[in-house]
Every structure is written in C-alpha cells, then in structure tokens.
Scaffold this active site. Sequence first.
Site, short mmCIF file in Angstrom:
data_model
loop_
_atom_site.label_atom_id
_atom_site.label_comp_id
_atom_site.label_asym_id
_atom_site.label_seq_id
_atom_site.Cartn_x
_atom_site.Cartn_y
_atom_site.Cartn_z
N HIS A 85 44.35 51.08 32.78
CA HIS A 85 43.94 50.05 33.59
C HIS A 85 42.42 49.92 33.61
CE1 HIS A 85 47.30 49.59 36.75
NE2 HIS A 85 47.33 50.83 36.12
N LYS A 103 35.71 42.06 46.67
CA LYS A 103 36.45 42.99 45.77
C LYS A 103 35.31 44.28 45.71
CE LYS A 103 35.92 39.91 42.71
NZ LYS A 103 37.13 39.88 41.65
N ARG A 104 35.63 45.36 45.21
CA ARG A 104 34.77 46.47 45.11
C ARG A 104 33.34 45.90 44.42
NH1 ARG A 104 36.49 51.90 46.16
NH2 ARG A 104 34.49 52.73 45.54
N LYS A 131 31.30 43.27 38.12
CA LYS A 131 31.89 42.18 38.82
C LYS A 131 30.86 40.99 39.16
CE LYS A 131 35.31 45.45 40.76
NZ LYS A 131 36.78 44.87 40.22
N THR A 179 43.52 41.33 40.61
CA THR A 179 44.69 40.73 41.36
C THR A 179 44.18 40.06 42.45
OG1 THR A 179 44.68 43.12 42.29
CG2 THR A 179 46.37 42.61 40.60
N LYS A 194 45.77 36.45 44.36
CA LYS A 194 46.01 36.47 45.93
C LYS A 194 45.26 35.15 46.39
CE LYS A 194 46.38 41.27 45.95
NZ LYS A 194 45.43 42.71 46.07
#
Length: 821
Positions: free
Chosen positions: A368, A559-560, A565, A667, A671
Amino acid sequence: MTKRKKSPAGESIRTGASPQILAQALLDNLYYVQGRLPELASTNDWYMALSYTVRDRLLHNWVQTLKAFAADIKAVSYLSAEFLIGPQLGNNLLCLGIREQVRKAVARHGRSLEELLDQEGEPGLGNGGLGRLAACYLDSLATLEVPAIGYGIRYEFGIFDQVIRDGWQVEVTDKWLELGNPWEICRPEIAYEVGWKGHVEAYPDAAGRQRRRWAPGVVVKGEAHDYPVPGYRNRVTNLLRLWKAEAVESFDFADFNVGDYYGAVQEKVLSENITKVLYPNDEPEAGKRLRLSQQHFFVSCSLQDMIRIHLLRGRSLESFQESFAIQLNDTHPALAVAELMRLLVDEHLLDWEAAWEITRNTLSYTNHTLLPEALETWPAPLFAELLPRHLEIIYEINQRFLDEVRLTYPLDEDRVRRLSLIDESGGKSVRMAHLACVGSHAVNGVAALHTDLLKRTVLQDFYELWPEKFLNITNGVTPRRFLALSNPALSGLITGKIGEGWIRHLEELRRLEDFAEDPRFQRNWRRVKLENKKRLAAAIRNRTGVQVNPASLFDIQVKRIHEYKRQHLNVLHIVTLYNRLKRHPEQTITPRTFIFGGKAAPGYFMAKLIIKLINAVAEVVNHDPDVGDRLKVVFFPDFTVKNGQLIYPGADLSEQISTAGKEASGTGNMKFALNGALTIGTLDGANVEIREEVGPENFFLFGRTAPEVADLKASGYHPLGCYEQDRELREALDLISSGFFSHGDAHLFQPLVASLLYRDEYLALADYRSYVDRQDEVGHTFRDAKRWTRMSILNVARLGKFSSDRAIREYCEKVWEVRPL
Ligand code: NBG
C-alpha cells in the site's frame, strides 16, 4: 429448542420485521438486556436496545452462514492490523432492508431514528485509507456471498479524537468502549496462547529427525471478539474477528502467597497492554517494540484459529490451502509467513518443504505504499529477543531463497544483497516487504500507476525474479455505505431513474449518461446537492461556529495530514485568492468555502503546523470585511468515517493533489466522485484511472507527472527559483512569513516556509502555478451551472469501476481462487 415468542401475525420477536414486532422487540431488549423501563431510558439505552434488536436479526443469518465454514468450502481470511468499520447501525439496517419499519417502531416509543443513529460512535480501529479499505472489502465479500473472516486487533483505544484548540490539534483519548458495544460478541471459549521471548531448543523427534522447539518466556492469551458483517439483502453474514489480549492467569498464586500482590498483578497488566492502543502511523520509531508484539499477537491467534477450523473439518494440514486464502493487508501481518511455518513445522511436525509449499500457496500480499519511510523493517536484535524462533525461521527462509537467487543470477552478489530479507547496511534489520514477497504466491499494488512503480522501484528485483507473481488490483469503495447510506437523497434520485440495481452492480450507473443534459434531472441533481450542502453547513456551524454559504463552491480536502498530500498547496491557493481580493476588492469571483479535515500523527511536527496554518488563515480570511461572504475557510475537526459520510455528499470539488508518484491509490477520491463532486487532481494513484473513466474533459488535471517529478528531482530542483519567478506565489509565501496570519509572530510558520523554499521535497512550489491556473478554470466552470451539473452527472455515471465489488471479484478470480457460497 426453546419456543419463540410470536406476534399475532406469527412473527418471531427475534427475527420479525414488521413495525409492531420491532416495537415490541425494542421494549423487550430495553427491559431484558438493558434492565431499563422506557420512562427512565436514556438516548443511549434506546440506541443499545435498538442495536440489540437489529443484531438479533443479523445473528440468525450469521448462524446460517457459519455452517459454510463447517462445509468444505474455501474461505477468505483477510489479515489486517486495522479495520475502520464506521458506525454500524445504519449500515446494518440498510443491509437488512428494515430501515422504514424500524423508523416506525422507534417512533411508537416517541423516539426518532435519526437521534439514535446520531448517538452511535464508531470503533476507530484504523488510521485512514488502509483500514477503511479493509472494511469496504469485508462489505463486498459478504455482499458477493464469499465466506470470509476479517482478522484484526481489538484495540482498547483506537485512533485518538481530534480537538482543535487555539488552531492546534489536541489529541484526546478515544473511548469507544466506554458505553459498551452492542455489536460485539465476546467468545471467551475461542482463545489461543501466544508466546514471546524465551529460548529455542533442539531435540530429536520420534522418527529420530532433528527438530527445533521454542520455549517462550512469556505467554498471553488472545480472546476472540466477533462483529457481524452483513451482505446487502442476501442473508449472508460474515465475521470480523478481533483479538484482545488477556493474561493467561489473572494472578500468579505463588507470588500472591508470599505477599507480592503487585508483582502478581504485573503480568496481567503487561499482557493486556498488547492490545491497549492503536499506533498512529507516520510516527518515527515510537513504540516499535509493542507494535511488533501486536503484529505477532494477532497473526498468531488468527493462524491458530484457521488451523483449528481446518482440522475441525476433519482434514489434514496438507490441504490447508484448500480451506483458506490468506490476504496480508500491507506488511503489518507479514509475520504470518514465519508463524505459519513455525506452526506447521514445529507444532504440527510437517517437513520444511511441505510447510513451505502450503505457506506460499495460502498467502498473498498487498502493498500500500512506496514511501521509503513507511516500509517496515525491524531491528534483528529486537526480533531475536522477542521472537527468537521466528528469526531463526526467517534466516532459514532467507538462506534457501538466496541460494535460489544465486542459481538464477550467478556472480551477482549485489543483487543478492538487495533481495535479502535482511538489510545488512548499518545494524541488521528484517525487511518485512521482502518476507511478504518471498512467502506469497501473489503480490499486488492498489492502482495501475502504483503497481507499475512498485515493479520499477521498491520491488523491482522481485519483479524481475518472479514477474508472474505481480498484479494490479485497483482499490474500490462500497457503494452501500458511501452512496446508498450516506447520500439517501442522491440515491433516491438515481434509483428513480435507473432502478436500484446499481447498489450491487455499480456499472449500471452508466445509464445516467442519458440524462446528463435533461433539464429536469439536472435541476433535481442540483437540488439534492444543495440539500446536502445545507446539511453540511449546519454541521460546520455547530462544530466550528463558522457560518458558510451553501450556494458557494464547496471545495474540500479531507484525508490524513501529510506533506505529500500537500494540504499546504491548497492553502497557498487560498492565500492567493485572498491577495487578489485585497488588491481588487471590487472584482467578482466565484464564492468558495474551503473545507479541510484530517488528523496529524501526534509526533509529526510539520503536519501539525499545517493544521495550525489552515486555522490561522481561516481566522483572518473569515473575518476580513473586504472578503465578506466570498471566501470562507473551515477546518472540520475529527475526521472519521461518520463525519466522512456527512462531508462527501456535500462536496462540489474534491482535492486530490498529492505529488505524482506518492499516493498509492487514494479512496477518498472515489467517495467524492461517487457523490457527484468534480476532482481537481494530479496524475497520481487511482486519480489516473478515475480521469480515464470519467473522461479528461470532466476532470481538472494539473501538475507534473510521476516521470516529470523524478526528472526534476534528478536534474536538481530549486524551489527558490519558482518563488522568484512567480509574483503571486511570492506574495502568498511572504504574507505567511510576515506573521500576518499569526498576530505578527513571524517565527511561527518559518519551519514550513523554509522547508518549502529550500527543500520542498514534495514539489508544492513546482506545481503551484499549474494548480492555481486550473483552480481559476474550476471557479469559472462552476458559474455555468448546466455545464457543471452535466460534468457531475457524468462523473457519477462513469464511476462503476471503483466499486469494491469489482476489486473483490478480481481478488477472488486472480488471487484467492474462491467462489461464492
Ligand atoms: C494507504 C495509501 C493510500 C491507499 C490506501 C489503501 C497506507 C500504508 N497506505 O493511497 O497511502 O488508498 O493505503 O490502499 O496506509
């Protein structure tokens, strides 16, 4: 069998589904399980009573499904250190199809179903995407009628609750078990002993062969706690089995007798510590020892459980692989390779070769992440101390493996060194990803780009050795929880047009394409989005006090928090818009509400500083009269599955802006799109495939590609150059540096600004211009409501591929070789 109470209509109080019988069952459970009278019952009592009522109905299906485990059918065993299952009540009602009846039943007692749903907390047994993926996969396995068990850890404290104080994240202990958990069934009779430390001894077995056995120095017991996992309207209910550590004996009576009470209790305390707390990821080094213990603990309990089930079927261990396909969710359960070998060879006295064959045929591994700092390794001395026999087994596996490598690549010792399970540079350590690759028959990445990069970077040598082992299975999300349950208004609109087949066959959404330009359908589509935005706006008001305008563009990144990111890139854009407004207050811009959410690892300083920055910018922007209602910035505290279910449906724009090559899949991207948000994103992770599916004209692409990122880094990247060349970027960074957002404190954000200017590992400055330009186009497009709505409908219509059902079918066919019940 005891006689069941029946209603006048002949329904059983445990399984009936009419409002009358449900109302009666509620009272029954309130009285007999909670010990409460309705007039004295609290909201939580009613929530518990309702949950028990729903659980009764699930248990019936569960017992039926368990029969399959007694039969000769191959089951999937999904090993994961994290399962982020979210609140259970709503999803269970959806799966059973009794929501409306339950609503009426609850109303008969003067309560509202919404209030009881809201009462439920969630088991935060995961950090983020990886744990949620595991939960989506269990949902799909049950819906596709594949017998499966999820195996994991019952952490007493899950991921911390996030509170924002003075703009900073504060971590608060998660007490998910405080009020009891109605979904959990404790199984004290299903328990296994797990050892640590001690020594290994050699002895000859009955046939005179030399064998090794481990005499652990410490032993604890793992006790099963089961959760039902229902399929969607199909009467299948699978199992999530979480292990809790218990002392083998509560007190050592010998110690007790000599009066050493504290010494006697100590073992109990230490044993139970193993499953005390979930480790937040992105934490350097912290708690290594306990984490290795957790991994060994849950892997050992799970394997012993599978062996027990297999032997109960009356079969010999040689056919173990016909009973179970075991998936390793990342390397957290990779110890399974060594532990299964130990159980087979040391405990069940199989030959090494036979055991190895079984192990490899049974196990498969999903990677992952490509981030080097996230690839697990354990120091060999720690291993030697905690798991001496496992280390021996790993050395033996390694020796046999490297002998094989030397035959394939003679005189290539460099390659041997790279492939070895043991990293010898610096102190010796065990490479868990290598152990997982060697011990599995299949290795997969989680999106096409990710798998491709895996083959070309971190696992390149393994790919060259065994190309046939590698495959891609792009992640997916469950349309039950993330559309049918969380967005009833949109679901209703969709079902009204194309029927409800999409809930099980998400490809059927494609039929919405025909209505993408239908004015009435478009109007309804916008009405639903507005309703969802109002619901979100109310929650924002409630939790942060900020009033946001539901007509503005809801631009969301949840998100985290992590530098790769790039939440800070998003902030740079906000500050840029702010500067433009300050310079030309009269200009018309598309009003926007920027919403952030996500937790930072408690020890990740930069991530926590990014949260502070978001809040600092929010405070200034939200109160500047020149800005008015045109820009609002919100940090939504404590992003969880439950909050996600509220946030995704209310998004217009989904921020998927990681540096290309860093996000394995993502993911959340799926969504959001499934709920009609358009994406602004890089060519990273599953974004690539989402864009392919929805069409490039329906996706706001920006930024460097993964090869461009690599080239830029290789040729020497100087972020300062970007700063100097771009006036808007310079002004944004300068404003942050100046202390403008921090009450004049010019030091506060220096670490962040300096890291961007002088290092910028994740190329935020390099992608800034392309991002801001694309955002301008987003703002522009949003004003054309018809065009935006068309794009939104087409996004949803073309998202079928990203159902976790599709992903699970691929695992079933290509990796597990299992078939539905
Ligand atoms: C995460 C990736 C995400 C991915 C999820 C699920 C880890 C180690 N990896 O991109 O960062 O979507 O796994 O596959 O948590």
